[in-house]
Design a protein around this motif. Structure first.
Motif, PDB file in Angstrom:
ATOM      1  N   VAL A 140      -7.601  -5.026  -6.012  1.00  0.00           N
ATOM      2  CA  VAL A 140      -7.037  -5.825  -7.025  1.00  0.00           C
ATOM      3  C   VAL A 140      -7.831  -7.155  -7.201  1.00  0.00           C
ATOM      4  CG1 VAL A 140      -5.394  -7.206  -6.057  1.00  0.00           C
ATOM      5  CG2 VAL A 140      -5.122  -6.424  -8.283  1.00  0.00           C
ATOM      6  N   ASN A 141      -8.497  -7.645  -6.042  1.00  0.00           N
ATOM      7  CA  ASN A 141      -9.313  -8.886  -6.051  1.00  0.00           C
ATOM      8  C   ASN A 141     -10.858  -8.734  -5.474  1.00  0.00           C
ATOM      9  OD1 ASN A 141      -9.994 -11.511  -6.255  1.00  0.00           O
ATOM     10  ND2 ASN A 141      -9.045 -11.923  -4.219  1.00  0.00           N
TER      11      ASN A 141
ATOM     12  N   PRO B 268       1.114   0.505  -9.563  1.00  0.00           N
ATOM     13  CA  PRO B 268      -0.109   1.189 -10.130  1.00  0.00           C
ATOM     14  C   PRO B 268      -1.410   0.617  -9.224  1.00  0.00           C
ATOM     15  CG  PRO B 268       0.380  -0.586 -11.514  1.00  0.00           C
ATOM     16  CD  PRO B 268       1.437  -0.418 -10.703  1.00  0.00           C
ATOM     17  N   ALA B 269      -2.216   1.525  -9.307  1.00  0.00           N
ATOM     18  CA  ALA B 269      -3.650   1.140  -8.757  1.00  0.00           C
ATOM     19  C   ALA B 269      -4.442   2.064  -9.388  1.00  0.00           C
ATOM     20  CB  ALA B 269      -3.479   1.341  -7.384  1.00  0.00           C
ATOM     21  N   ARG B 270      -5.700   1.470  -9.592  1.00  0.00           N
ATOM     22  CA  ARG B 270      -6.995   2.353  -9.863  1.00  0.00           C
ATOM     23  C   ARG B 270      -7.462   3.284  -8.806  1.00  0.00           C
ATOM     24  NH1 ARG B 270     -11.121  -1.832 -11.296  1.00  0.00           N
ATOM     25  NH2 ARG B 270     -12.264   0.066 -12.222  1.00  0.00           N
TER      26      ARG B 270
ATOM     27  N   VAL C 133     -18.583  -3.079  -6.403  1.00  0.00           N
ATOM     28  CA  VAL C 133     -17.735  -2.100  -5.834  1.00  0.00           C
ATOM     29  C   VAL C 133     -16.918  -2.500  -4.792  1.00  0.00           C
ATOM     30  CG1 VAL C 133     -17.756   0.288  -4.727  1.00  0.00           C
ATOM     31  CG2 VAL C 133     -19.322  -0.166  -6.678  1.00  0.00           C
ATOM     32  N   HIS C 134     -15.766  -2.408  -4.983  1.00  0.00           N
ATOM     33  CA  HIS C 134     -14.889  -2.931  -3.527  1.00  0.00           C
ATOM     34  C   HIS C 134     -13.550  -1.760  -3.715  1.00  0.00           C
ATOM     35  CE1 HIS C 134     -12.473  -6.198  -1.499  1.00  0.00           C
ATOM     36  NE2 HIS C 134     -12.453  -5.061  -0.716  1.00  0.00           N
ATOM     37  N   VAL C 135     -13.546  -0.814  -2.865  1.00  0.00           N
ATOM     38  CA  VAL C 135     -12.555   0.149  -2.901  1.00  0.00           C
ATOM     39  C   VAL C 135     -11.881  -0.089  -1.472  1.00  0.00           C
ATOM     40  CG1 VAL C 135     -12.103   2.469  -2.784  1.00  0.00           C
ATOM     41  CG2 VAL C 135     -13.774   1.486  -4.633  1.00  0.00           C
TER      42      VAL C 135
ATOM     43  N   PHE D 103       0.844  -1.294  -0.033  1.00  0.00           N
ATOM     44  CA  PHE D 103       0.056   0.055  -0.153  1.00  0.00           C
ATOM     45  C   PHE D 103       0.723   1.272  -0.058  1.00  0.00           C
ATOM     46  CE2 PHE D 103      -3.958  -2.116   2.056  1.00  0.00           C
ATOM     47  CZ  PHE D 103      -4.139  -2.903   0.611  1.00  0.00           C
ATOM     48  N   GLU D 104       2.070   1.088   0.793  1.00  0.00           N
ATOM     49  CA  GLU D 104       2.852   2.285   0.627  1.00  0.00           C
ATOM     50  C   GLU D 104       3.381   2.705  -0.644  1.00  0.00           C
ATOM     51  OE1 GLU D 104       5.749   3.037   4.266  1.00  0.00           O
ATOM     52  OE2 GLU D 104       4.821   0.972   4.623  1.00  0.00           O
TER      53      GLU D 104
END
Ligand code: 5GP
Length: 112
Positions: free
Chosen positions: A29-30, A13-15, A35-37, A4-5
């Protein structure tokens, strides 16, 4: 350094859904729901059970961040669930506090 850091520092990368000076929200990512944020503080708090009294304002901002995400992704009216996993039995896998925002389908209760 946790994954996460590395997302905060853009090493991986991340959305990203939304970001402030205190927190960042990005799609899991999984995903376990449409919706899973994850909403995470930029200043590392390892897990909720290790938060200190002085972390209160930041903890509050994470909940308001989750509300922002729910609004932005259109699940405020239909409903959503916030989850914070702590430790082994709680299912925590990344030692950087994160609030799961889950929605977009009916969520069963109690959780497994
Ligand atoms: P926990 O099990 O600790 O409560 O949640 C960790 C979450 O982080 C899991 O839902 C997992 O799918 C997600 N996750 C793990 N690695 C990554 C990653 O590299 N990118 C993103 N976007 N999510 C991740």
């Amino acid at each position: 350094m946790t994954i996460f850091e590395k997302i905060i520092s853009r090493e991986i990368p991340a959305r990203i859904v939304e970001e402030t000076e205190d927190w960042i929200a990005f799609h899991d990512v999984n995903p376990q729901a449409p919706v899973h944020v994850l909403v995470i503080p930029k200043r590392v708090i390892t897990r909720v059970g290790e938060a200190a009294a002085g972390d209160g304002p930041l903890l509050g901002k994470l909940l308001l961040g989750a509300q922002e995400v729910a609004k932005k992704l259109g699940i405020l009216e239909s409903g959503f669930r916030l989850v914070i996993n702590h430790g082994k039995d709680g299912g925590e896998t990344v030692p950087h506090l994160h609030v799961h925002v889950l929605g977009g389908r009916h969520l069963g209760w109690p959780p497994g």
